[in-house]
Design a protein around this motif. Sequence first.
Motif, short mmCIF file in Angstrom:
data_model
loop_
_atom_site.label_atom_id
_atom_site.label_comp_id
_atom_site.label_asym_id
_atom_site.label_seq_id
_atom_site.Cartn_x
_atom_site.Cartn_y
_atom_site.Cartn_z
N LYS A 279 33.59 64.47 85.59
CA LYS A 279 34.13 65.33 84.93
C LYS A 279 34.65 63.72 84.45
N ALA A 280 34.87 62.75 85.04
CA ALA A 280 35.45 61.70 83.51
C ALA A 280 34.53 61.48 82.70
N MET A 281 33.00 61.33 82.35
CA MET A 281 32.01 61.35 81.83
C MET A 281 31.97 62.00 81.09
N GLU A 282 32.15 63.58 81.53
CA GLU A 282 31.60 64.95 80.92
C GLU A 282 33.25 64.82 79.55
N ARG A 283 34.55 64.25 80.00
CA ARG A 283 35.85 64.26 79.02
C ARG A 283 35.32 62.62 77.85
N PHE A 284 35.19 61.64 78.37
CA PHE A 284 35.00 61.20 77.49
C PHE A 284 33.30 61.10 76.47
N LEU A 285 32.48 61.76 77.03
CA LEU A 285 31.09 62.07 76.77
C LEU A 285 31.58 63.18 74.58
N GLU A 286 32.17 63.90 75.59
CA GLU A 286 33.01 65.03 74.79
C GLU A 286 34.20 64.39 72.99
N PHE A 287 34.45 63.77 74.03
CA PHE A 287 35.96 63.57 72.89
C PHE A 287 35.14 62.28 72.00
N VAL A 288 34.16 61.10 72.52
CA VAL A 288 33.62 60.17 71.84
C VAL A 288 32.79 60.40 70.61
#
Length: 303
Positions: free
Chosen positions: A78-87
């Motif tokens: 979940k964190a990876m998906e959120r981080f990638l989308e943001f950056v």
Amino acid sequence: MADFHVLKIGDNTIGGPMGSTTGLVVGSIFYDKHSIVSDPFAGEFDKSRAAELVDHVNKLSKRYGVQMAFDIIAASSKAMERFLEFVSARTSLPLLINATEAEVRIAGLEAAAKLGILNRSIYASLNEDTEDEELEVLGRHRPAAVMILASDVSNPTPEGTCEMIENYYHPMLKEIGVVAPIVDVGTMDPPSIGLNIRQIQAVRERFGYPVGCAFSNCFPQWTSVKKLGREWVNLSLATALAVCRAAGADYLHYGIVEKAAIAAHVSGTAEVFYGFAAKELDGHKLPESHPLWNMFKLSGEME
């Protein structure tokens, strides 16, 4: 001497003859205990501060003309998906999908496919614990580059590194159809950077692959230098950047993203030397944004 493999990662190019392109200078964001992350498993973070960090690296890369990238580290899918989308929404620079757990790396790859950013994503990385499921997903979702960790602790010589690539990674790369990986030769401690230099030279000569290392994490181990203060640690980091690049490193991981300004300045300075020689002696055409020109335009304070 093998022919050089050149990889296109988004708008960036790494690999090839020394000085024909700049090295790819990489810093980690959302790393373990990063102050901007409030919940590493839920992927909760301070968006304002994260945006400032990403924007800062964007400006540094443009200002110096050094190719830079973000190493996205996550503790959960979940964190990876959120981080990638943001950056990815705030930069066009390359992004490393990096996690300790295979399932998180896989989630990152699948998120990159949904976001349409596979062409500037680097899978970081295949290693001795790589699972079959990772190879299956890499067969379906092909990132711009796949990194391999070629660090054989039982034989850390240049020959050991090359044998590990041939015997362990070549069958794996063949299975997923990757012709040329990015090789991370692995850094154990400060003195081992000397081994990295020889390993980098050996990999370039034998395979022509883009190659480099992540030397930043070893400096906290160097307690005698750490006791001198941050300025002296940064000087040691700058030395590692310069000597690894001098050995031909295409991939240079400087550590936490907060050190991006130091890394950009040191790398930009070194690239002036290598770029000028590549242009004058080897006939390479450098981009208009190369540090050879940008470093002579520096003025004013960085935002």
